[in-house]
Design an enzyme around this catalytic site. Structure first.
Site, PDB file in Angstrom:
ATOM      1  N   LYS A 221     -60.666 -44.599 -72.980  1.00 30.88           N
ATOM      2  CA  LYS A 221     -60.818 -44.587 -71.670  1.00 30.88           C
ATOM      3  C   LYS A 221     -61.456 -43.117 -71.119  1.00 30.88           C
ATOM      4  O   LYS A 221     -62.008 -42.922 -70.201  1.00 30.88           O
ATOM      5  CB  LYS A 221     -59.414 -44.608 -71.021  1.00 30.88           C
TER       6      LYS A 221
ATOM      7  N   HIS B 133     -45.702 -54.221 -72.076  1.00 33.74           N
ATOM      8  CA  HIS B 133     -45.369 -52.914 -71.806  1.00 33.74           C
ATOM      9  C   HIS B 133     -43.931 -53.163 -71.321  1.00 33.74           C
ATOM     10  O   HIS B 133     -43.306 -53.980 -71.374  1.00 33.74           O
ATOM     11  CB  HIS B 133     -46.414 -52.390 -70.362  1.00 33.74           C
TER      12      HIS B 133
ATOM     13  N   SER C 266     -56.750 -44.728 -67.147  1.00 34.39           N
ATOM     14  CA  SER C 266     -55.324 -45.109 -67.658  1.00 34.39           C
ATOM     15  C   SER C 266     -54.637 -43.535 -67.820  1.00 34.39           C
ATOM     16  O   SER C 266     -55.358 -42.573 -68.278  1.00 34.39           O
ATOM     17  CB  SER C 266     -55.355 -45.708 -68.920  1.00 34.39           C
ATOM     18  N   SER C 267     -53.387 -43.460 -67.435  1.00 32.34           N
ATOM     19  CA  SER C 267     -52.863 -42.229 -67.606  1.00 32.34           C
ATOM     20  C   SER C 267     -52.618 -41.859 -69.156  1.00 32.34           C
ATOM     21  O   SER C 267     -52.403 -40.802 -69.409  1.00 32.34           O
ATOM     22  CB  SER C 267     -51.229 -42.181 -66.899  1.00 32.34           C
ATOM     23  N   CYS C 268     -53.004 -42.950 -69.891  1.00 28.60           N
ATOM     24  CA  CYS C 268     -53.032 -42.373 -71.471  1.00 28.60           C
ATOM     25  C   CYS C 268     -54.258 -41.553 -71.820  1.00 28.60           C
ATOM     26  O   CYS C 268     -54.249 -41.040 -72.922  1.00 28.60           O
ATOM     27  CB  CYS C 268     -53.159 -43.681 -72.282  1.00 28.60           C
TER      28      CYS C 268
ATOM     29  N   TYR D 292     -56.814 -46.143 -77.347  1.00 25.13           N
ATOM     30  CA  TYR D 292     -56.993 -46.559 -76.333  1.00 25.13           C
ATOM     31  C   TYR D 292     -57.409 -45.327 -75.112  1.00 25.13           C
ATOM     32  O   TYR D 292     -58.297 -45.325 -74.350  1.00 25.13           O
ATOM     33  CB  TYR D 292     -55.518 -47.178 -75.688  1.00 25.13           C
TER      34      TYR D 292
END
Length: 310
Positions: A136, A176, A103-105, A132
């Site tokens: 990841k 989202h 994820s870009s998170c 989160y």
């Protein structure tokens, strides 16, 4: 090729299963009721029995800003447990290939945009989804460490940008940005509201890709696994402001009112745009335009409303 897919009932998993390439594969996609990924012994037994050629890991606890702020411990522990159990069980079962969806998170909140893969782990994460993001990052590193220790196993990570599409979640408590906008504008139109409220000033920029495009990228990666880098962003390479997402969705939905801004609300990072040089070198790019993707997602939302599930 025998593929074990986790998260097959989620938005990304369903897009992967609906793609034409899925017809060429023998796919095993257990639901969470059939295989609890937080139970390592169950995961080990499943992999030993199925003996897949490749695993696609798309399962996870996901949600928007509100959900992440409210339940950071769950987002950290559940996603880390699922990822660690799967990777370690795959290693134990000698599964040769594993494609982990990140994820870009995962990127530091102060990393320069566009976000380069080599900036992972080099700064603090965005506080609104830190749990989160930490999970990841840890699972991606475990994949890389496993391949370093076992060169016969290729465990790689794709980092998608933000996603939206069919089978998305439209509940404001967990949705989202794009599905939340779709629902909000639909209800505003139905209620003949004059204005719709936007959190923050709307200038924060986000990169949202249609889930069907990610599915195409995933299957391309599976088919050309040896060409895939160990860790690669997968996105558009360009972004839009929050205000622009509202404006584009309003055109699709037919909302003709105005917008107000609640400056007391959190907006997250000012920008989160993925660098796509590695993706370009790999030879893949998404095809769905924003308006087309929103239109398809809105049609799905209307079906959900008709079924009384929204």
């Amino acid at each position: 090729m025998k593929v074990l897919l986790t998260g097959g009932s989620g938005m990304v998993g369903r897009a992967i299963l609906a793609h034409d390439a899925a017809r060429e594969m023998q796919i095993v996609a257990p639901t969470s009721a059939e295989l609890d990924l937080t139970d390592r012994s169950a995961v080990m037994a499943a992999l030993a029995a199925e003996k897949p050629d490749v695993i696609i890991h798309s399962a996870g606890r996901v949600g928007g800003i509100q959900a992440n702020i409210a339940h950071p411990a769950a987002f950290l522990s559940e996603n880390m447990d699922m990822g660690f159990n799967l990777v370690l069980a795959a290693r134990e079962a000698d599964v040769p290939r594993l494609l982990n969806l990140g994820s870009s998170c995962m990127y530091p909140h102060d990393a320069p945009n566009p976000l380069q893969e080599d900036s992972l782990g080099k700064g603090e994460l965005e506080p609104t989804n830190e749990g989160y993001g930490l999970a990841k990052v840890a699972v991606a590193r475990l994949c890389a460490f496993t391949t370093r220790e076992r060169p016969d196993l290729a465990y790689k990570t794709i980092i998608p940008c933000n996603l939206y599409g069919l089978y998305d979640k439209f509940d404001p408590a967990v949705s989202h940005l794009v599905p939340a906008i779709i629902r909000k504008l639909h209800e505003a139109r139905e209620n003949r509201a004059e204005t719709v409220e936007i959190w923050g000033d709307g200038t924060a920029r986000r990169e949202f890709m249609y889930s069907g495009d990610l599915a195409d990228g995933v299957w391309t990666a599976v088919k050309r696994f040896d060409d895939l880098p160990g860790c690669m962003n997968m996105g558009l390479g360009y972004d839009y402001s929050i205000n622009e997402y509202y404006e584009e969705a309003a055109k699709v939905i037919g909302f003709n009112g105005g917008f107000t801004h609640d400056l007391s609300r959190p907006t997250g990072m000012k920008q989160k745009l993925l660098a796509v040089e590695s993706q370009t070198a790999f030879g893949w790019q998404p095809q769905t335009l924003l308006r087309d993707g929103i239109a398809r997602t809105y049609e799905f939302f209307l079906d959900v409303v008709e079924r009384g599930a929204a």
